[in-house]
Motif scaffolding. Structure first.
Motif, short mmCIF file in Angstrom:
data_model
loop_
_atom_site.label_atom_id
_atom_site.label_comp_id
_atom_site.label_asym_id
_atom_site.label_seq_id
_atom_site.Cartn_x
_atom_site.Cartn_y
_atom_site.Cartn_z
N UNK A 138 44.78 42.39 25.72
CA UNK A 138 44.53 42.11 27.11
C UNK A 138 45.87 42.03 27.84
N UNK A 139 45.94 42.62 29.03
CA UNK A 139 47.16 42.60 29.82
C UNK A 139 46.98 41.71 31.05
N UNK A 140 48.13 41.17 31.51
CA UNK A 140 48.13 40.20 32.60
C UNK A 140 49.24 40.55 33.59
N UNK A 141 48.94 40.40 34.87
CA UNK A 141 49.97 40.49 35.91
C UNK A 141 50.53 39.08 36.11
N UNK A 142 51.86 38.93 36.07
CA UNK A 142 52.48 37.63 36.28
C UNK A 142 53.93 37.81 36.72
N UNK A 143 54.49 36.75 37.27
CA UNK A 143 55.90 36.73 37.63
C UNK A 143 56.60 35.91 36.56
N UNK A 144 57.54 36.50 35.82
CA UNK A 144 58.24 35.76 34.76
C UNK A 144 58.87 34.47 35.31
N UNK A 145 58.70 33.40 34.54
CA UNK A 145 59.22 32.11 34.94
C UNK A 145 58.23 31.26 35.72
N UNK A 146 57.13 31.86 36.13
CA UNK A 146 56.09 31.13 36.86
C UNK A 146 54.99 30.73 35.87
N UNK A 147 54.42 29.55 36.04
CA UNK A 147 53.46 29.06 35.06
C UNK A 147 52.04 29.60 35.19
N UNK A 148 51.75 30.35 36.27
CA UNK A 148 50.38 30.81 36.47
C UNK A 148 50.33 32.33 36.56
N UNK A 149 49.31 32.91 35.93
CA UNK A 149 49.11 34.35 36.01
C UNK A 149 48.54 34.71 37.38
N UNK A 150 48.81 35.92 37.81
CA UNK A 150 48.23 36.41 39.07
C UNK A 150 46.82 36.89 38.81
N UNK A 151 46.66 37.71 37.78
CA UNK A 151 45.34 38.25 37.47
C UNK A 151 45.39 39.00 36.15
N UNK A 152 44.26 39.18 35.55
CA UNK A 152 44.16 40.07 34.39
C UNK A 152 44.15 41.51 34.89
N UNK A 153 44.55 42.41 34.02
CA UNK A 153 44.58 43.83 34.36
C UNK A 153 43.32 44.51 33.81
N UNK A 154 42.90 45.53 34.53
CA UNK A 154 41.76 46.33 34.11
C UNK A 154 42.03 47.78 34.48
N UNK A 167 45.79 51.23 36.15
CA UNK A 167 45.78 49.82 35.77
C UNK A 167 45.89 49.01 37.05
N UNK A 168 44.89 48.16 37.31
CA UNK A 168 44.84 47.38 38.54
C UNK A 168 44.47 45.94 38.22
N UNK A 169 44.69 45.07 39.21
CA UNK A 169 44.28 43.67 39.09
C UNK A 169 42.75 43.59 39.08
N UNK A 170 42.23 42.80 38.20
CA UNK A 170 40.78 42.70 38.02
C UNK A 170 40.05 42.33 39.31
N UNK A 171 40.52 41.30 40.01
CA UNK A 171 39.79 40.81 41.19
C UNK A 171 40.08 41.60 42.46
N UNK A 172 41.36 41.92 42.69
CA UNK A 172 41.70 42.57 43.97
C UNK A 172 41.73 44.09 43.89
#
Length: 137
Positions: free
Chosen positions: A1-17, A23-28
């Motif tokens: 599973x792949x994830x969009x995130x900003x390194x150093x930040x504790x929260x993911x932006x979204x899963x990738x699909x 390859x795009x963000x799952x929700x947006x």
């Protein structure tokens, strides 16, 4: 599973699909380039890479607390991995902060401490972190 995130930040932006060969963000449905406009530095990586960097971003240094704060935390929820011996004890909150990170409490020779780290941190490593922090303070 792949994830969009900003390194150093504790929260993911979204899963990738995958959609229409992209390859795009799952929700947006946004691509990496589109996400980068809102989240500078965004990257696409594996879920395990994200979780490892999340753990590093959420770790804190030990801070000394009162004996009352230690026992309040001990009595709030059943403790996770309560360990003791040699004049020291440690436990972890069974309620996690995020991912595999929880708050760790310790009593080392009558001084009480708390910090955040991974729930898999063994008792000996907890005591090592506290002793190292106390030496540097």
């Amino acid at each position: 599973m792949q994830v969009f995130y900003v390194p150093g930040q504790p929260h993911a932006i979204d899963y990738a699909t995958e959609r229409d060969g992209q390859t795009v963000a799952h929700f947006t449905g946004e691509t990496l380039d589109q996400l980068a406009k809102r989240y500078p530095g965004v990257t696409l990586g594996s879920e395990s890479e994200f979780l490892e960097q999340q753990s590093r971003a959420l770790r804190t240094d030990p801070e000394e607390i009162t004996e009352a704060a230690f026992f309040e935390a001990l009595e709030v929820l059943p403790p996770l991995d309560w360990q003791g011996g040699g004049g020291a004890e440690s436990f972890k909150l069974s309620e996690f902060y995020a991912g595999n990170v929880t708050t760790i409490y310790a009593n080392a020779a009558g001084r009480f401490w708390k910090f955040r780290d991974v729930a898999t941190l063994p008792h000996r490593a907890i005591m090592d972190r506290i002793h190292e922090h106390a030496r540097q303070a």
